[in-house]
Write a protein that holds these residues in place. Structure first.
Motif, PDB file in Angstrom:
ATOM      1  N   SER A 212       0.833  -1.203   0.000  1.00 18.67           N
ATOM      2  CA  SER A 212       0.000   0.000   0.000  1.00 18.67           C
ATOM      3  C   SER A 212       0.865   1.248   0.000  1.00 18.67           C
ATOM      4  O   SER A 212       1.856   1.331   0.729  1.00 18.67           O
ATOM      5  CB  SER A 212      -0.910   0.030   1.231  1.00 18.67           C
ATOM      6  OG  SER A 212      -1.816  -1.041   1.205  1.00 18.67           O
ATOM      7  N   GLU A 213       0.484   2.212  -0.813  1.00 14.31           N
ATOM      8  CA  GLU A 213       1.203   3.481  -0.863  1.00 14.31           C
ATOM      9  C   GLU A 213       0.536   4.543  -0.011  1.00 14.31           C
ATOM     10  O   GLU A 213       1.112   5.604   0.224  1.00 14.31           O
ATOM     11  CB  GLU A 213       1.305   3.954  -2.310  1.00 14.31           C
ATOM     12  CG  GLU A 213       2.192   3.045  -3.139  1.00 14.31           C
ATOM     13  CD  GLU A 213       2.422   3.564  -4.543  1.00 14.31           C
ATOM     14  OE1 GLU A 213       2.181   4.761  -4.798  1.00 14.31           O
ATOM     15  OE2 GLU A 213       2.840   2.759  -5.383  1.00 14.31           O
ATOM     16  N   LYS A 214      -0.661   4.253   0.457  1.00 19.21           N
ATOM     17  CA  LYS A 214      -1.406   5.219   1.255  1.00 19.21           C
ATOM     18  C   LYS A 214      -2.154   4.474   2.362  1.00 19.21           C
ATOM     19  O   LYS A 214      -2.608   3.348   2.175  1.00 19.21           O
ATOM     20  CB  LYS A 214      -2.394   5.965   0.365  1.00 19.21           C
ATOM     21  CG  LYS A 214      -3.098   7.070   1.074  1.00 19.21           C
ATOM     22  CD  LYS A 214      -3.919   7.898   0.121  1.00 19.21           C
ATOM     23  CE  LYS A 214      -4.406   9.036   0.937  1.00 19.21           C
ATOM     24  NZ  LYS A 214      -5.608   9.536   0.846  1.00 19.21           N
ATOM     25  N   GLU A 215      -2.260   5.128   3.516  1.00 22.17           N
ATOM     26  CA  GLU A 215      -2.985   4.508   4.625  1.00 22.17           C
ATOM     27  C   GLU A 215      -4.480   4.436   4.317  1.00 22.17           C
ATOM     28  O   GLU A 215      -5.013   5.239   3.559  1.00 22.17           O
ATOM     29  CB  GLU A 215      -2.749   5.284   5.922  1.00 22.17           C
ATOM     30  CG  GLU A 215      -3.483   6.589   6.029  1.00 22.17           C
ATOM     31  CD  GLU A 215      -2.797   7.759   5.353  1.00 22.17           C
ATOM     32  OE1 GLU A 215      -3.406   8.836   5.344  1.00 22.17           O
ATOM     33  OE2 GLU A 215      -1.679   7.617   4.825  1.00 22.17           O
ATOM     34  N   THR A 216      -5.124   3.466   4.944  1.00 21.61           N
ATOM     35  CA  THR A 216      -6.574   3.322   4.839  1.00 21.61           C
ATOM     36  C   THR A 216      -7.259   4.141   5.923  1.00 21.61           C
ATOM     37  O   THR A 216      -8.313   4.724   5.696  1.00 21.61           O
ATOM     38  CB  THR A 216      -6.969   1.834   4.993  1.00 21.61           C
ATOM     39  OG1 THR A 216      -6.276   1.086   3.995  1.00 21.61           O
ATOM     40  CG2 THR A 216      -8.453   1.636   4.847  1.00 21.61           C
TER      41      THR A 216
END
Length: 116
Positions: A26-30
């Motif tokens: 993942s490149e971005k947090e959820t």
């Protein structure tokens, strides 16, 4: 989901933050979770869990963990080859050994040896 926790301390409070992300690529947090609670214990070498575990457990109440979830903590899971538990090991036990816990520590653990 992967949940990465860290806690920092100031005055008489601890602020715990958890960043959740879908997978290892993942490149971005959820999601980002955080909260501030009173410090419940002083720092004790070899018993760091006494200070940080209550913070993590308190913040975990805001989340709905699923069977495949993984937790990352800033600390050890095991402190030595004899199986002495660190923060991650105590968290694993508190969660009934249902979720894998990965410990990431910045410094080698060495218990202070008494010179008395």
């Amino acid at each position: 989901m992967i949940y990465a926790f860290d806690t920092y301390y100031y005055d008489n409070f601890a602020k715990t933050v958890c960043i959740a992300f879908e997978n290892w690529n993942s490149e971005k947090e959820t999601a980002v979770y955080s909260e501030k609670i009173p410090i419940t214990a002083d720092y004790e070498s070899g018993a760091f869990y006494k200070r940080e575990l209550p913070c993590i457990l308190h913040l975990l109440k805001k989340m709905n963990l699923n069977e495949e979830d993984v937790i990352i903590v800033d600390g050890y899971v095991s402190l030595n080859s004899d199986g002495k538990l660190g923060l991650g090991g105590y968290l694993f036990k508190e969660l009934y050994e249902k979720y894998p816990v990965i410990g990431i520590a910045k410094i080698n653990f060495r218990k202070k040896i008494s010179t008395e």
